[in-house]
Design an enzyme around this catalytic site. Structure first.
Site, short mmCIF file in Angstrom:
data_model
loop_
_atom_site.label_atom_id
_atom_site.label_comp_id
_atom_site.label_asym_id
_atom_site.label_seq_id
_atom_site.Cartn_x
_atom_site.Cartn_y
_atom_site.Cartn_z
N GLY A 1 0.82 -1.20 0.00
CA GLY A 1 0.00 0.00 0.00
C GLY A 1 0.85 1.25 0.00
N GLY B 1 4.21 7.75 2.91
CA GLY B 1 5.12 6.62 2.71
C GLY B 1 4.46 5.48 1.99
CG ASP C 1 -5.67 9.18 8.62
OD1 ASP C 1 -6.83 9.48 8.27
OD2 ASP C 1 -4.83 8.70 7.85
#
Length: 608
Positions: free
Chosen positions: A28, A33, A135
């Site tokens: 992913g 990053g 998040d």
């Protein structure tokens, strides 16, 4: 999402050049990053996170700092960090391999509640360590690898990716961080972010809990786009969430939703209570999959009053056409009453006129405002703009005037007891509804200009969104200008900023409806409401409240109150009550105050 893109580095070796990890396919990628699958020398699976050095302004990644602090605290359940190193281009962190939550099969309500319990336990420990995640979303919850015979959609829950984490508790004082709002700043994921986060408010513990709510709803809902349209902008996402009808939720989740969305900025969530509540779904109502209608916004009059020495003040409302407006204005000028606040709503005008001791003259008309040059100044014979009303393209423009004798008004006289004159009616009426052929240039805006202000320079501009508005205002604050007038027409915002205004500091509270909590907090910081504006376009609502610190903190201005009307009617009765108590209108606005059956405050005071 698995990708076949090859890693820039295929092996990780230690300082002696001995192989430690082999890197395989990409798992992913995010804004900070990318993550690859890998194996150690014993063929055990690991996850390898690469973070570009050019994105790490202050050295090693901030996430490393957060992990170190949480590991030292020892209470938050973390994915084990196996190794840290760096290459020429990246910082590299090797972790235990975890799996995504298995949502191929819709989880049962019992499984969703188990997920909620585990997540709240993680938040409880994380928050006690002084951090918030920032998040929270389904993709950042991972599980230990499932056994072959596992039938659950997760086995052992972990929260990962602390790149956007922040401290809610000041490290040096141990106190809660100060409240603030920067509407142009947002980091996170639109779909899961709380309305507070989307609006740029300082992050706090409530934001993690609200994001968990949206995660739980997503787990329950097969058709995820029904409630989570992938909005590309913050305003659309805010409005969708404020209008979301949560009546379809099971009872316990509905109560959880009400609780977390009503948390105050610095309020601690009741973690233990919700861990207990989600222990069982016994006797809970079923989940309703039908699409409920959205909540409708309530539009009300918001009136700001200040306690002052007795003065003349008058209001007019439902002024139905342009020339009637000028009749009212001219009659007021003859009595030395000047427009101090004006609102254009539902194709009619409402005015507040009073005896402003500093004004000596005033003009009402239309003037072109440059929407391109941010340094344009408006000055004409020592007249400066003191009110922006509307763009010159309304259906109310250019209609024939009534006779000045048809006008009725209510006023507060300057006698000692502050009593208002008793009048038969409060509305401005017109007996002739004929039309005029007069046309007004729709590139111009209706403004009020006054002589006698302290201003020495003004900047006036039109912008296409609140984000643009805030950016322009922020730039001009640095140059010593302050907002002295603000209005919105459709998608357009117009503002005037003045140099040498009687303010020493200024902020703006912004929301999709009335920002009660922000106003209360700003009052405590010494600010007063000095301007307001609201906009409703394409079912999207916005409101901005300008709050300022006065250069001279006079006793007469120490108390400020806000009244919100019970219905949509102009609050004439409330204004009369205020006059009797020597409370006079300094600003007013017609705006959305809440959605659906949600309660809204009828009264706020700076002394609360």
């Amino acid at each position: 999402m698995v990708s076949d893109d090859p890693p820039t580095l295929t092996e990780i070796k230690d300082e002696k050049g001995i192989l430690k990890y082999s890197i395989q396919q990409r798992l992913g990628e995010g804004g900070y990053g990318r993550v690859y699958a890998g194996t150690d020398t014993n063929n055990n699976k690991v996850a390898v996170k690469f973070e570009p050095k050019n994105k790490c302004t202050y050295g090693t990644p901030y996430e490393w700092e957060v992990y170190s602090a949480l590991e030292k605290d020892g209470k938050t359940k973390l994915n084990e960090i196996l190794y840290k190193c760096s290459s020429k281009e990246d910082y590299i962190m090797v972790m235990d391999m975890l799996e995504s939550i298995n949502v191929d099969k819709k989880p049962s309500l019992e499984e969703v509640y188990r997920f909620a319990r585990e997540a709240i336990k993680i938040f409880q420990n994380l928050h006690q360590a002084g951090y918030i995640h920032g998040d929270v979303k389904l993709g950042n919850f991972l599980s230990k690898p499932h056994s072959e015979n596992s039938t659950t959609f997760f086995d052992d829950l972990f929260l990962v990716d602390f790149g956007l984490a922040s401290r809610w508790k000041d490290n040096s004082t141990g106190r809660h961080v100060e409240y603030s709002q920067h509407p142009t700043k947002f980091r996170g994921t639109l779909t899961y972010a709380s309305v507070h986060a989307l609006l740029g408010r300082t992050a706090s513990r409530r934001d993690d809990m609200i994001s968990l709510l949206y995660t739980l709803i997503e787990l329950l809902e097969e058709n995820k786009d029904k409630y989570f349209r992938r909005n590309k902008d913050k305003l659309g996402s805010c409005n969708d969430k404020m209008k979301m009808n949560l009546g379809f939720l099971p009872t316990k989740l509905k109560e959880f939703a009400k609780n977390v969305t009503e948390l105050k900025f610095d309020e601690e969530p009741n973690y233990d209570k919700w861990i207990r509540e989600f222990q069982s779904n016994h006797n809970d109502s079923p989940y309703v999959t039908s699409n409920p209608c959205k909540k409708v916004g309530k539009t009300r009059w918001i009136t700001v009053v200040n306690t002052r020495y007795p003065m003349k003040q008058r209001y007019h409302f439902e002024i139905q056409n342009e020339k009637m407006l000028h009749c009212i204005f001219n009659k007021g000028i003859q009595e030395k009453l000047y427009i101090s606040s004006a609102v254009f709503y539902n194709d009619t005008w409402a005015l507040i006129m009073d005896e402003n001791k500093s004004f000596t003259e005033q003009e009402l008309g239309y003037e072109a405002i440059n929407s391109e040059d941010s340094k344009s100044s408006i000055k004409n014979g020592n007249f400066y703009i003191t009110a922006l009303i509307k763009k010159a393209n309304s259906t109310a423009d250019g209609q024939i005037d009534g006779n000045v004798n048809d006008i009725t008004e209510v006023k507060a006289d300057d006698n000692a007891d502050g009593k208002a004159d008793d009048k038969a009616g409060d509305k401005a009426t017109n007996k002739d509804d004929g039309k005029s052929d007069d046309k007004i240039d729709d590139t111009k805006w209706q403004i009020v200009k006054s002589k006698g202000t302290t201003y020495t320079h003004q900047v006036c501009q039109i912008v296409d969104s609140y984000t643009d508005l805030y950016q322009k205002i922020y730039q001009l604050w640095k140059l010593g200008h302050f907002v002295t007038s603000l209005t919105a027409t459709g998608k357009k915002w117009a503002f005037v900023m003045s140099r040498d205004a009687e303010f020493s500091a200024q902020v703006i509270e912004y929301d999709v409806c009335f920002p009660a909590e922000g106003i209360l907090r700003r009052w405590k910081q010494g600010y007063m409401v000095t301007a307001m504006a609201a906009s409703t376009t394409d079912n999207l609502t916005e409101m901005a409240v300008v709050m300022s610190v006065l250069k001279t903190n006079k006793a007469v201005n120490e108390l400020q109150e806000i009244f919100i009307s019970d219905g949509e009617e102009f609050p004439s009765k409330k204004l009369k009550e205020c006059w009797f108590k020597r409370k006079y209108v300094t600003s007013f606005c017609y705006a959305t105050v809440s959605f659906g059956e949600e309660e809204y405050p009828k009264h706020l005071s700076s002394k609360e």
